[in-house]
Design an enzyme around this catalytic site. Sequence first.
Site, mmCIF file in Angstrom:
data_model
loop_
_atom_site.group_PDB
_atom_site.id
_atom_site.type_symbol
_atom_site.label_atom_id
_atom_site.label_comp_id
_atom_site.label_asym_id
_atom_site.label_seq_id
_atom_site.Cartn_x
_atom_site.Cartn_y
_atom_site.Cartn_z
ATOM 1 N N GLN B 45 0.819 -1.206 0.000
ATOM 2 C CA GLN B 45 0.000 0.000 0.000
ATOM 3 C C GLN B 45 0.856 1.260 0.000
ATOM 4 O O GLN B 45 2.041 1.225 0.285
ATOM 5 C CB GLN B 45 -0.913 -0.001 1.236
ATOM 6 C CG GLN B 45 -0.165 -0.117 2.557
ATOM 7 C CD GLN B 45 -1.041 -0.610 3.701
ATOM 8 O OE1 GLN B 45 -2.230 -0.364 3.721
ATOM 9 N NE2 GLN B 45 -0.447 -1.309 4.657
ATOM 10 N N GLU B 104 0.163 -0.087 13.765
ATOM 11 C CA GLU B 104 0.498 1.199 14.397
ATOM 12 C C GLU B 104 1.081 1.011 15.795
ATOM 13 O O GLU B 104 1.587 1.952 16.374
ATOM 14 C CB GLU B 104 -0.754 2.075 14.466
ATOM 15 C CG GLU B 104 -1.253 2.553 13.125
ATOM 16 C CD GLU B 104 -2.758 2.438 13.022
ATOM 17 O OE1 GLU B 104 -3.248 1.284 13.081
ATOM 18 O OE2 GLU B 104 -3.426 3.463 12.897
ATOM 19 N N ASP B 124 1.104 -8.605 11.583
ATOM 20 C CA ASP B 124 0.671 -7.587 10.621
ATOM 21 C C ASP B 124 1.321 -7.866 9.276
ATOM 22 O O ASP B 124 2.490 -8.250 9.191
ATOM 23 C CB ASP B 124 1.022 -6.183 11.112
ATOM 24 C CG ASP B 124 0.279 -5.111 10.317
ATOM 25 O OD1 ASP B 124 -0.606 -4.454 10.893
ATOM 26 O OD2 ASP B 124 0.577 -4.945 9.119
ATOM 27 N N ASP B 157 0.878 -12.930 7.212
ATOM 28 C CA ASP B 157 -0.563 -13.024 7.004
ATOM 29 C C ASP B 157 -1.228 -13.594 8.264
ATOM 30 O O ASP B 157 -1.023 -14.753 8.624
ATOM 31 C CB ASP B 157 -0.803 -13.937 5.794
ATOM 32 C CG ASP B 157 -2.279 -14.152 5.506
ATOM 33 O OD1 ASP B 157 -3.129 -13.667 6.280
ATOM 34 O OD2 ASP B 157 -2.570 -14.822 4.497
ATOM 35 N N ALA B 158 -2.016 -12.763 8.934
ATOM 36 C CA ALA B 158 -2.655 -13.176 10.188
ATOM 37 C C ALA B 158 -3.562 -14.382 9.974
ATOM 38 O O ALA B 158 -3.677 -15.259 10.851
ATOM 39 C CB ALA B 158 -3.457 -12.005 10.781
ATOM 40 N N ASP B 175 -7.523 -5.960 14.508
ATOM 41 C CA ASP B 175 -7.347 -4.525 14.249
ATOM 42 C C ASP B 175 -6.905 -4.383 12.798
ATOM 43 O O ASP B 175 -5.784 -3.998 12.498
ATOM 44 C CB ASP B 175 -6.285 -3.985 15.220
ATOM 45 C CG ASP B 175 -6.043 -2.495 15.025
ATOM 46 O OD1 ASP B 175 -6.895 -1.831 14.414
ATOM 47 O OD2 ASP B 175 -4.982 -2.024 15.483
#
EC number: 2.5.1.79
Lengths: 337, 337, 337, 337
Positions: B45, B104, B124, B157-158, B175
């Site tokens: 991203q 974050e 994450d 990858d969760a 989250d």
Amino acid sequence: MPATEQTIEDQRAKAGFNFREDIAPGLVLEMPLNSILHSSKSEFQQIDVIDSYFGRTLVTDGKTQSAQFDEFAYHETLVHPAICTYVHRTGKAPKTVFIGGGGELATAREVLRHPGVERVVMVDLDGAVVDVCVKYLPEWGGEAVKSDPRLELTIGDAYAYLLDTKETFDIVIMDISDPIEAGPGIMLYTRELYQHVASRMPSNGVFVTQAGIADAVPPPHVDAGDRDTTCFGPIRNTLSEVFDVVLPFTQSIPSFGSDWGFVMAFSPPKEESKDSPILPISIVDSLIEKNIKGGADSLKMYDGITHQRMFHLTKAVRKQLAIDKRVMTKDNPVFMY
Amino acid sequence: MPATEQTIEDQRAKAGFNFREDIAPGLVLEMPLNSILHSSKSEFQQIDVIDSYFGRTLVTDGKTQSAQFDEFAYHETLVHPAICTYVHRTGKAPKTVFIGGGGELATAREVLRHPGVERVVMVDLDGAVVDVCVKYLPEWGGEAVKSDPRLELTIGDAYAYLLDTKETFDIVIMDISDPIEAGPGIMLYTRELYQHVASRMPSNGVFVTQAGIADAVPPPHVDAGDRDTTCFGPIRNTLSEVFDVVLPFTQSIPSFGSDWGFVMAFSPPKEESKDSPILPISIVDSLIEKNIKGGADSLKMYDGITHQRMFHLTKAVRKQLAIDKRVMTKDNPVFMY
Amino acid sequence: MPATEQTIEDQRAKAGFNFREDIAPGLVLEMPLNSILHSSKSEFQQIDVIDSYFGRTLVTDGKTQSAQFDEFAYHETLVHPAICTYVHRTGKAPKTVFIGGGGELATAREVLRHPGVERVVMVDLDGAVVDVCVKYLPEWGGEAVKSDPRLELTIGDAYAYLLDTKETFDIVIMDISDPIEAGPGIMLYTRELYQHVASRMPSNGVFVTQAGIADAVPPPHVDAGDRDTTCFGPIRNTLSEVFDVVLPFTQSIPSFGSDWGFVMAFSPPKEESKDSPILPISIVDSLIEKNIKGGADSLKMYDGITHQRMFHLTKAVRKQLAIDKRVMTKDNPVFMY
Amino acid sequence: MPATEQTIEDQRAKAGFNFREDIAPGLVLEMPLNSILHSSKSEFQQIDVIDSYFGRTLVTDGKTQSAQFDEFAYHETLVHPAICTYVHRTGKAPKTVFIGGGGELATAREVLRHPGVERVVMVDLDGAVVDVCVKYLPEWGGEAVKSDPRLELTIGDAYAYLLDTKETFDIVIMDISDPIEAGPGIMLYTRELYQHVASRMPSNGVFVTQAGIADAVPPPHVDAGDRDTTCFGPIRNTLSEVFDVVLPFTQSIPSFGSDWGFVMAFSPPKEESKDSPILPISIVDSLIEKNIKGGADSLKMYDGITHQRMFHLTKAVRKQLAIDKRVMTKDNPVFMY
């Protein structure tokens, strides 16, 4: 109508017509302007009725006043907690209600849901707003409310009316614009006016006012007193100098772009406690069933659970209120953005 | 820094630099872009850190992820009600916590306030986000959280991690981004994943996830199922097929432009009631004092009163949830705007 | 660099970062803000260098000063017609050139293309602009121009400098901001200054100034003198009270959002005719070949054909100029938007 | 009307109603939306008439078609240079004129200023546009033009009409939308259509078409063929494969946000030279006096001097045209943004 509006909206997105509104200094909400149903300039303000993201919307001087898809949230929140509190404390329905402002008629619409109310005096400065709302926003109340025999509508200055009247009101509702420097309503937000209003209400009479933006998380510059754009704290503080019990509450109004503040105030008789715990769910629901025509089915937003949400303010808002010491007087008004 | 930022903001308003974000289809929030502190393109991203109306803000692919002035509202709401519920039900602190996403680091920051937590596994997808946040958003958690010995941070990858792990977690926190068609997280919102997660949690283990926009007054087209931009209902419904108790709650997050949804879910042991009344003010406050390092002073948003507000949804939202029957499965995912 | 910028631009469009500029009262040009390369506040103004739709762009106090993709159009138009006219009339190259403003260095860059020029005196108020341009906009001129031994750069007030100097200049170029009320340059647009400048120039010395927006089709309110946002007419009129020949010309500058005005003025010796027909294509091209280092290949915009376009104003502009009678004096300045 | 509009505009600026239009990919022009005079959806497009910065404006599918304050610049430029060229070359007035598109009627209005014209055939796809313009934009031509006995208006497909007709036309004018992928007019921009049109014109018959955006300084990505948003070059190239003389010209149209391209084309008889120098000022002015009803006073934009400006393209545009080799055929159309 929704179907048509959907179609128009799709067309309009294509057409690039937009409505932009500053919801705080520097923060702009922009949405498609599907159509302009009405535009005129009254003695006091520019009046527009548009069809936009939140449905048909009354806009005066570029500020959203109320919108089809969530006006009920604003008007139910302004009216019913105050009346229910009065009924709960006095054991009887209010008979007389004063509305300062309220030109859209939706505040009166909510008041008139209470069958015990015998007389509603509504004083709005701008008769043009009333006419426009009757014609273009009939769901707000329209002709049915305007011609209700219990409603006495006066076009004029609510401040002057209140100073002049000899009448007393069980409930006084202020549905007026935020206190801005150029605005006509600035006097309606002063300690002096509140003192006078208190003198025209019976014991346990309830005063309630809209109180402007009340974000769940106020930006830090509000702490600093710098560029403060809120009047929620000052209104609460000022009412606290006049009334014994002052209850701030909030409701999210998406078309206003944020949570919105309201303040209710009253003075119990000497023999009663000044404690005023938040009304429990079951009591609110019972008050609604007994005192509102049609009961719970009449209301889209207010009930016992919603009451809990409205009166339990977030820790951030409570902290913000705690540090705000401003009081609004004739000589030291507080101006919002 | 605030003083300086104020100054820069004033300059920038003059300069005409803006950040525009679609917060819903057709609804745009525009604010001054004071500065761009960082810009990069990761494998997954576009990542930007800007200084804007809500302070320093993480923006990925043009979407606000969290902002300095209200990130605490989001992160405290995501974490503490779930952990406090676990403690209240089990009588003990959770030892192991899984965080899906959370780049974050602020979700981990809140989890780590609970001294009883011995191990936090955070997975994450995008390590670049973590690095950027450590550098530019240290208040979110930063190096202190990243290097906390209790935190095990995995970039990956969760979904795959959860399928693969043999470990169990007392608390599982999602989250992650909203389920959009092109997004990597779509599998993390399916019944199949929830079923698997449930199998990796002890009895009374608590699952919680962010659940997207949840306006106090959903626009009517949501009723119509047309252009529905919410996933609040589908997430609640899907969790209800897996867990015995499912509790939706919301919090206003001004930088997201609306109220925001969360859903908590758990399955009490057979011998326990499935009733789960909203925790009273005093119990929440007591749980905070006992289970959070520093107690109430550590938190800016969460306390017993705020808990009431979060879990008492407005009548309009409850009605909207009641009519939403969508369930998210591998074969029939629900996509948001 | 273009390749990279393209990529960043695509990312930024996604990120919703924009630069908005009022190009006239009510008319806004909005474009993607790809990056902010520099931001500072000098003694006189906010200075930003951004990468946007027109490439790298210098923005002061929110106004585009010049942009990578079309700065050549502005600077070649400001400089070469004036110098070529001087050479054509006098048969020799100018030796001394004065530049009022010009902090971006690109005006000096164009002047220095004329090998006959021996001395360029440039006086700009804001040294910070020069430093920023040297660093971030090297193509505008940069260190090469700044350190050219023929250039004498003074940071200071061009008005005071001109009143004080004993020197004469063959060419005087005003590359300064539009005359706005708060602006420092208002005195540089008065008849008194023009009279003084004329006294510091030899016979046939050429004065040229930028002259603000000059749309091919001025909006009708300009006719009415109402909300007039132009200074093109007043500058021409004022110069006409001082010089015998005054030639308005325009060039489209896309990053300014419209056609842009310039005015050239000179006084032929008594024995020469005051007729000044537009220089034919072949003469301009010949002057370029003989008097500009590198000849036609050095220039991207100016040549004989472009000269025809610049000096043949549309009928609408000529009509607008014909009815504009405003003159700018110390006591009666004309302010633009 | 101007006075009223001014007032409405001031009100609207306050109301935050805007019209946004992408004038190029990434470049937005935003202006106040004073009122929406008409909105409808025809078989082919969304049609709106608004009052905005450039006065009353026809907007179809969100694109400005023409505006009160500068429509004359567009329509005079499209029509008169072509007809004057025909008269100059043949020594006689054209008798028959074909207009493809032209629904606003203003192109026909300009054609009908030539008394020698005996028959105008206008074929526009969308009769709704004609009706709306007659009603809301009478200055564009309105009923007077529509009912002129020399005008034969056909609602239908200009492409099919041209392929079918046995008639010949002295002048063929294409006043149609830019060639976009979804647009109906794409076939009207192909070599095949131009070849057919040429076969339906006498020797020295003049073809002219609008040719889209033609900025004085094309952005560099246009050079790269990347995201090219122009059709000016391809139209010129394609016409060059059919006609002996092809003349591109431009005019600034502020409401289009940039300079606008046009291309004229014709084939002189064998015995005549193919040289076609730009008509001198005096000849154009003389042609206007002799061939246009009312002479120079009838026109607001076109005259001999303006003709010079239109046909002398800037060096930057000429360079851009020189490198553009695209040709538009049925099998390989060129699509604009």
